[in-house]
Scaffold this active site. Structure first.
Site, PDB file in Angstrom:
ATOM      1  N   ASP A  82       0.854  -1.188   0.000  1.00 56.25           N
ATOM      2  CA  ASP A  82       0.000   0.000   0.000  1.00 56.25           C
ATOM      3  C   ASP A  82       0.890   1.239   0.000  1.00 56.25           C
ATOM      4  O   ASP A  82       2.103   1.133   0.119  1.00 56.25           O
ATOM      5  CB  ASP A  82      -0.944   0.009   1.215  1.00 56.25           C
ATOM      6  CG  ASP A  82      -0.202  -0.247   2.516  1.00 56.25           C
ATOM      7  OD1 ASP A  82       0.973   0.173   2.638  1.00 56.25           O
ATOM      8  OD2 ASP A  82      -0.779  -0.868   3.423  1.00 56.25           O
ATOM      9  N   ASP A  84       1.572   4.975   1.715  1.00 56.19           N
ATOM     10  CA  ASP A  84       1.279   5.854   2.850  1.00 56.19           C
ATOM     11  C   ASP A  84       1.827   7.243   2.550  1.00 56.19           C
ATOM     12  O   ASP A  84       2.916   7.395   2.001  1.00 56.19           O
ATOM     13  CB  ASP A  84       1.951   5.300   4.112  1.00 56.19           C
ATOM     14  CG  ASP A  84       1.558   3.849   4.368  1.00 56.19           C
ATOM     15  OD1 ASP A  84       0.373   3.622   4.650  1.00 56.19           O
ATOM     16  OD2 ASP A  84       2.428   2.968   4.248  1.00 56.19           O
ATOM     17  N   ASP A 160       9.318   3.878  13.110  1.00 51.02           N
ATOM     18  CA  ASP A 160       9.876   2.697  13.781  1.00 51.02           C
ATOM     19  C   ASP A 160      11.286   2.336  13.322  1.00 51.02           C
ATOM     20  O   ASP A 160      12.224   2.329  14.106  1.00 51.02           O
ATOM     21  CB  ASP A 160       8.912   1.500  13.696  1.00 51.02           C
ATOM     22  CG  ASP A 160       8.368   1.236  12.292  1.00 51.02           C
ATOM     23  OD1 ASP A 160       8.805   1.914  11.343  1.00 51.02           O
ATOM     24  OD2 ASP A 160       7.511   0.333  12.155  1.00 51.02           O
TER      25      ASP A 160
HETATM   26  P1  ATP Z   1       3.675  -2.647   4.827  1.00 51.59           P
HETATM   27  O1  ATP Z   1       2.575  -1.671   4.484  1.00 51.59           O
HETATM   28  O2  ATP Z   1       4.414  -3.169   3.656  1.00 51.59           O
HETATM   29  O3  ATP Z   1       3.245  -3.695   5.767  1.00 51.59           O
HETATM   30  P2  ATP Z   1       4.786  -0.339   6.100  1.00 51.59           P
HETATM   31  O4  ATP Z   1       6.173  -0.044   6.594  1.00 51.59           O
HETATM   32  O5  ATP Z   1       4.251   0.564   5.064  1.00 51.59           O
HETATM   33  O6  ATP Z   1       4.803  -1.839   5.646  1.00 51.59           O
HETATM   34  P3  ATP Z   1       2.481   0.396   7.639  1.00 51.59           P
HETATM   35  O7  ATP Z   1       1.844  -0.335   8.758  1.00 51.59           O
HETATM   36  O8  ATP Z   1       1.731   0.623   6.384  1.00 51.59           O
HETATM   37  O9  ATP Z   1       3.849  -0.372   7.355  1.00 51.59           O
HETATM   38  O10 ATP Z   1       2.981   1.783   8.241  1.00 51.59           O
HETATM   39  C1  ATP Z   1       3.466   2.842   7.426  1.00 51.59           C
HETATM   40  C2  ATP Z   1       4.633   3.523   8.107  1.00 51.59           C
HETATM   41  O11 ATP Z   1       4.209   4.094   9.352  1.00 51.59           O
HETATM   42  C3  ATP Z   1       5.792   2.626   8.471  1.00 51.59           C
HETATM   43  O12 ATP Z   1       6.671   2.429   7.398  1.00 51.59           O
HETATM   44  C4  ATP Z   1       6.439   3.400   9.606  1.00 51.59           C
HETATM   45  O13 ATP Z   1       7.220   4.462   9.109  1.00 51.59           O
HETATM   46  C5  ATP Z   1       5.245   3.995  10.325  1.00 51.59           C
HETATM   47  N1  ATP Z   1       4.767   3.113  11.419  1.00 51.59           N
HETATM   48  C6  ATP Z   1       3.825   2.163  11.338  1.00 51.59           C
HETATM   49  N2  ATP Z   1       3.616   1.571  12.524  1.00 51.59           N
HETATM   50  C7  ATP Z   1       4.454   2.174  13.385  1.00 51.59           C
HETATM   51  C8  ATP Z   1       4.729   2.026  14.798  1.00 51.59           C
HETATM   52  N3  ATP Z   1       4.074   1.118  15.506  1.00 51.59           N
HETATM   53  N4  ATP Z   1       5.655   2.854  15.343  1.00 51.59           N
HETATM   54  C9  ATP Z   1       6.295   3.784  14.607  1.00 51.59           C
HETATM   55  N5  ATP Z   1       6.097   3.958  13.305  1.00 51.59           N
HETATM   56  C10 ATP Z   1       5.197   3.183  12.692  1.00 51.59           C
HETATM   57 MG    MG Z   2       2.269   0.566   4.295  1.00 49.96          MG
END
Ligand code: ATP
Ligand code: MG
Length: 460
Positions: A82, A84, A160
């Site tokens: 996805d 963001d 994170d």
């Molecule tokens: P994917 O969507 O492929 O699972 P993602 O890294 O994009 O991985 P998301 O859950 O969509 O994960 O979150 C988007 C972004 O928000 C992350 O890349 C990170 O920068 C931030 N993020 C998400 N969850 C947390 C958390 N618990 N603590 C700190 N930052 C977070």
């Molecule tokens: Mg994501």
């Protein structure tokens, strides 16, 4: 999509980030800016809807960046799950820009911009709780509300992992790296931002995220962080069960379930999601571990082949150990079907204390278990009725899995495989050919039927 670029295309000279401290001790960092010509994130690979959101915010005078998995995965030559977006617009200001926008979340308020089935998540820059303005709540180091807004720089440092804090600027298509994420992508290492113990205390779900990214990307966990996960694992019990359910799905439904399972066991995290299963793995792992592994391999293969996987099946696998264990004891005093029902109830009510399991998954999960006994009952019209059961296919696959890891079900599995392939006459022949099921003389038929003992709980 073009293929990967982390190996070599990221110029090493561009990936150092300098960090200084003020006299008061707070961090000042100079970001590394990587111009469009020197990185491989291309608009051709970004979803049109994400681009629409970025452009619209930018046109309205806000800063707008693609961030997180979208940037990370594109730099690695993968397909992002996805996209963001991060912006300095407040959630209300974002909503004012889009008709198709909803604000969601209390712990972490953000805007969802809907385009049919695709949702673009738009988050306002966050700051640490001692900076910025807005609403934040901490308790014993745990973040309960995370709505303190800040600048781009604040936002980078509160994310994170360093590889998740790379920003693609829609204003000039450059990448902004405050934390050193580009270097980590090149070295294939996962580093948390800041002190691991503090960051895991703030939000223990980050430990599961660390495992997920290490498994998905095949990255090495940085040593201090790995150590901190082992030490902090039990903090997962502070996380609300509903949030853990969402995380479990992400852990096992994205094509790297086997590696994720291995790492979860290795880092002692599995216990805080599936405590009974974990205890059985420690004591009776010889059956259960290969069973779970094989299920994870099959799940990964299905996902790679674009086939659907259902959480009900996955949970049926993850909880089968405790169910089987109970059936073993209960079967002494009740029928195997009743034992399966009772065991299922007990296991689910234990489970939901740790991880919520919505009814839409727990009901079919229980059916899969009960069908394990029904599949053995092949007299009369039963096989046809079973074939029409909506869970037949899942239950049959579940039975094959049990056979694959050595349960004595080979004859039963072959029988059902043939039964599905045959026409009605062939099916009739298969039923008649079953021991004790041949057409009988009247006198014999009047005798009490003897049902073969269940193989469900046999000798494994
Ligand atoms: P994917 O969507 O492929 O699972 P993602 O890294 O994009 O991985 P998301 O859950 O969509 O994960 O979150 C988007 C972004 O928000 C992350 O890349 C990170 O920068 C931030 N993020 C998400 N969850 C947390 C958390 N618990 N603590 C700190 N930052 C977070
Ligand atoms: Mg994501």
């Amino acid at each position: 999509m073009r293929n990967g670029c982390a190996g070599g295309i990221i110029p090493v000279t561009l990936i150092s980030t300098s960090i200084k401290r003020t006299e008061q001790g707070s961090l000042i960092s100079t970001p590394t800016i990587i111009p469009r010509a020197e990185h491989s994130v291309s608009r051709a690979d970004i979803s049109e809807n994400a681009l629409k959101v970025l452009y619209r915010l930018n046109k309205a005078g806000f800063e707008a960046y693609l961030v997180g998995g979208g940037v990370r995965d594109l730099l690695l030559g993968l397909h992002p799950k996805d996209f963001d977006v991060a912006t300095n617009a407040s959630p209300e200001e974002v909503r004012a820009q889009f008709r198709n926008c909803r604000l969601i979340g209390r712990r972490f308020r953000l805007a969802h911009v809907h385009f049919g089935r695709e949702i673009i998540e738009v988050a306002t820059f966050r700051a640490h709780h001692d900076q910025g303005e807005g609403e934040g709540r901490m308790e014993n180091g745990l973040i309960l509300r995370d709505n303190v807004f800040g600048s781009l720089e604040d936002d980078a440092w509160r994310r994170d992992f360093r590889i998740n804090a790379l920003y693609y600027n829609i204003a000039d298509f450059s990448l902004v790296d405050y934390t050193g994420g580009m270097r980590d992508l090149q070295n294939r290492e996962l580093h948390i931002i800041g002190d691991p113990v503090t960051r895991f205390r703030e939000d223990p779900v980050r430990m599961l995220r660390a495992i997920r990214f290490a498994a998905k990307l095949d990255f090495q966990l940085e040593a201090n962080m790995a150590q901190a996960i082992m030490e902090q694992a039990e903090r997962l019990s502070d996380v609300p069960a509903a949030r853990l359910f969402e995380e479990v799905l992400k852990l096992f439904m994205h094509g790297h379930a086997l590696r994720t399972y291995e790492l979860m066991r290795e880092y002692h995290l599995f216990k805080y999601l599936f405590s009974e299963t974990n205890a059985l793995l420690d004591s009776h792992g010889a059956y259960l571990d290969p069973f779970i592994r094989q299920a994870m391999i099959n799940t990964d293969e299905r996902i790679q082949a674009g086939k659907p996987v259902t959480p009900a099946f996955l949970f049926a696998v993850l909880l089968w150990g405790p169910v089987r264990r109970r059936v073993e004891l209960l079967q002494e005093e009740m029928s195997v079907l009743d034992a399966l029902r009772t065991a299922g109830d007990e296991v689910v009510s234990e489970m939901v204390k740790q991880v919520t399991l919505p009814k839409r998954f727990s009901l079919p999960m229980r059916e899969i278990w009960q069908l394990q006994a029904r599949l053995e009952m092949r007299r009369g019209k039963r096989p046809w009725r079973l074939l029409e059961n909506r869970r037949f296919r899942a239950a049959y696959d579940f039975m094959l899995l049990r056979e694959q890891v050595g349960e004595p079900l080979t004859e039963l599995c072959q029988w059902w495989t043939e039964f599905q392939e045959e026409d009605e006459d062939g099916q009739q022949r298969l039923i008649h050919a079953l021991p004790g099921n041949r057409p009988r003389r009247k006198k014999q038929a009047a005798k009490k039927k003897r049902v073969a003992p269940s193989t469900l709980i046999n000798n494994t």
